[in-house]
Design a protein around this motif. Structure first.
Motif, mmCIF file in Angstrom:
data_model
loop_
_atom_site.group_PDB
_atom_site.id
_atom_site.type_symbol
_atom_site.label_atom_id
_atom_site.label_comp_id
_atom_site.label_asym_id
_atom_site.label_seq_id
_atom_site.Cartn_x
_atom_site.Cartn_y
_atom_site.Cartn_z
ATOM 1 N N VAL A 198 0.935 -1.104 0.009
ATOM 2 C CA VAL A 198 0.077 -0.021 0.062
ATOM 3 C C VAL A 198 1.009 1.322 0.001
ATOM 4 C CG1 VAL A 198 -1.767 1.424 1.254
ATOM 5 C CG2 VAL A 198 -2.080 -1.174 1.183
ATOM 6 N N VAL A 199 0.826 2.130 -0.964
ATOM 7 C CA VAL A 199 1.575 3.237 -1.032
ATOM 8 C C VAL A 199 0.784 4.363 -0.590
ATOM 9 C CG1 VAL A 199 3.008 4.665 -2.810
ATOM 10 C CG2 VAL A 199 2.625 2.320 -3.327
ATOM 11 N N TYR A 207 -2.288 6.232 -2.309
ATOM 12 C CA TYR A 207 -3.312 7.060 -1.356
ATOM 13 C C TYR A 207 -2.399 8.258 -0.765
ATOM 14 C CZ TYR A 207 -6.118 2.830 -1.606
ATOM 15 O OH TYR A 207 -7.061 2.033 -2.347
ATOM 16 N N ASN A 208 -3.236 9.186 -0.488
ATOM 17 C CA ASN A 208 -2.883 10.640 0.151
ATOM 18 C C ASN A 208 -3.077 10.795 1.560
ATOM 19 O OD1 ASN A 208 -3.577 13.991 -0.355
ATOM 20 N ND2 ASN A 208 -1.702 13.059 -0.061
ATOM 21 N N MET A 209 -2.039 11.001 2.287
ATOM 22 C CA MET A 209 -2.228 11.386 3.741
ATOM 23 C C MET A 209 -1.578 12.669 4.038
ATOM 24 S SD MET A 209 -2.007 8.261 6.387
ATOM 25 C CE MET A 209 -2.898 8.736 7.966
ATOM 26 N N ASN A 268 -7.597 1.670 7.276
ATOM 27 C CA ASN A 268 -8.265 0.859 6.624
ATOM 28 C C ASN A 268 -9.101 1.529 5.630
ATOM 29 O OD1 ASN A 268 -8.117 -1.307 8.059
ATOM 30 N ND2 ASN A 268 -9.051 -0.542 10.034
ATOM 31 N N LYS A 269 -9.119 2.860 5.395
ATOM 32 C CA LYS A 269 -9.641 3.360 3.866
ATOM 33 C C LYS A 269 -8.873 2.996 2.958
ATOM 34 C CE LYS A 269 -11.470 7.520 6.353
ATOM 35 N NZ LYS A 269 -11.182 9.014 6.608
ATOM 36 N N MET A 270 -7.644 2.512 3.121
ATOM 37 C CA MET A 270 -6.605 2.126 2.141
ATOM 38 C C MET A 270 -6.439 0.707 1.851
ATOM 39 S SD MET A 270 -3.897 4.729 3.231
ATOM 40 C CE MET A 270 -4.194 6.507 3.694
ATOM 41 N N GLY A 271 -7.511 -0.115 2.560
ATOM 42 C CA GLY A 271 -7.317 -1.435 2.378
ATOM 43 C C GLY A 271 -6.322 -2.215 3.185
ATOM 44 N N VAL A 272 -5.758 -1.755 3.975
ATOM 45 C CA VAL A 272 -4.401 -2.083 4.801
ATOM 46 C C VAL A 272 -5.068 -3.317 5.756
ATOM 47 C CG1 VAL A 272 -2.726 -1.831 6.755
ATOM 48 C CG2 VAL A 272 -3.526 0.054 5.157
ATOM 49 N N LYS A 306 -10.786 1.250 0.172
ATOM 50 C CA LYS A 306 -11.167 -0.275 0.304
ATOM 51 C C LYS A 306 -11.326 -0.541 1.648
ATOM 52 C CE LYS A 306 -7.705 -1.549 -3.269
ATOM 53 N NZ LYS A 306 -6.489 -2.064 -3.601
ATOM 54 N N ALA A 307 -11.900 -1.669 1.953
ATOM 55 C CA ALA A 307 -12.254 -1.910 3.099
ATOM 56 C C ALA A 307 -11.194 -2.740 3.906
ATOM 57 C CB ALA A 307 -13.535 -2.889 3.220
#
Length: 303
Positions: A46-47, A65-67, A97-101, A157-158
């Motif tokens: 996950v990037v 994904y952006n943080m 968890n919004k990033m599917g981690v 992602k969930a």
């Protein structure tokens, strides 16, 4: 067979592009070339791009994904006037968890050579180990030819990631810790800000007093960098810190304005040089300056 080939190419990329990453005490810092291979060949990566949204939108790694700083901060005013403090475990889990981690994910952090280290420190504090940082950030990664795009982050992602139930790591310093370090030869406080902040010429937004924490050693975080924002070699870093008396036998307490630059210093000391006792002062100068204003602690002017 495929897994061994990928591992072999990653190890090779650590040493053939002008810098030997095996010199460091952990594998958390990776070359842009190694990051490209990891991103392209590992489906569990996950990037996370730790840059302001406007910069991210203009150009970002495909599927990333952006943080940004507000995403790493509390969603309420639990710290009062002290801005920029760390988010809770639960808040960080929600973002991940919004990033599917998941527990099997490897996080690859990219940025502009600074804020990604703040994210690393929070994740490390709460016990997440499988995190890599791209040396030099987005600019160096883009130079490898990795696929980039214009636009917003990848779809949500969930995920189901949860930090372990283990206590937070002992890498967080409080105001009390900083006070107790005064005059203690086994401890050293490191001011990672600019010279103008240290000597009182400059006061950043959020602070209410000028100067530095008494007794602190001045060593600006940028002194650890090469011109392209990659981190200097192991030997160069050892020479830099030991010349200031920041040695591995001491407890090291870095601070800055809001514990972003000092998070970078924490990473360098802990992960690259192997220092065993480094605590990032999360309240940093913002909190300390409020203590000065209220008469609880003192400040002094640097050289």
């Amino acid at each position: 067979m495929k897994k061994s080939l990928i591992l072999g190419s990653l190890l090779l990329s650590m040493v053939v592009f002008g810098k030997d990453y095996t010199q460091y005490k952990s594998d958390k810092l990776i070359s842009p070339e190694a990051a490209k291979q990891l991103i392209e060949n590992n489906k569990n990566v996950v990037v996370i791009d730790v840059r302001p949204e406007a910069k991210f939108t203009l150009n970002n790694v495909e599927g990333s994904y952006n943080m940004w700083r507000p995403d790493m901060e509390p969603k309420d005013k639990r710290y009062g006037e002290i801005g920029g403090m760390r988010a809770s475990r639960e808040e960080m889990e929600a973002e991940l968890n919004k990033m599917g981690v998941t527990k099997d994910s490897t996080l690859v952090l990219i940025g502009e050579g600074l804020d990604e280290y703040r994210l690393w420190w929070i994740l490390d504090l709460y016990g997440m180990e499988n995190v890599k940082i791209v040396d030099g950030g987005y600019a160096t990664l883009k130079e490898t030819g990795i696929k980039t795009r214009f636009g917003k982050e990848a779809p949500e992602k969930a995920g189901n990631y949860k930090f372990t139930d283990a206590p937070d790591k002992n890498t967080l310093a409080t105001m009390k810790d900083m006070e107790e370090a005064f005059g203690n030869p086994s401890e050293v406080i490191v001011d990672t800000r600019t010279k103008k902040e240290n000597n009182g010429e400059d006061m950043k937004k959020g602070a209410v007093a000028k100067g530095k924490i008494p007794g602190s050693v001045f060593l600006e975080w940028t002194q650890t960098l090469n011109g392209d924002k990659t981190i200097k070699s192991y030997d160069e870093l050892v020479e830099l810190y030991t010349s200031k008396g920041v040695t591995p036998d001491k407890e090291v307490l870095p601070y800055c304005q809001s514990a972003v630059r000092s998070a970078h210093t924490t990473f360098v000391l802990k992960e690259l040089l192997g220092y065993s006792n480094v605590k990032n002062y999360d309240g940093s100068w913002i909190e300390w300056s409020h203590g000065v204003k209220d008469g609880k602690v003192k400040a002094e002017i640097g050289e």
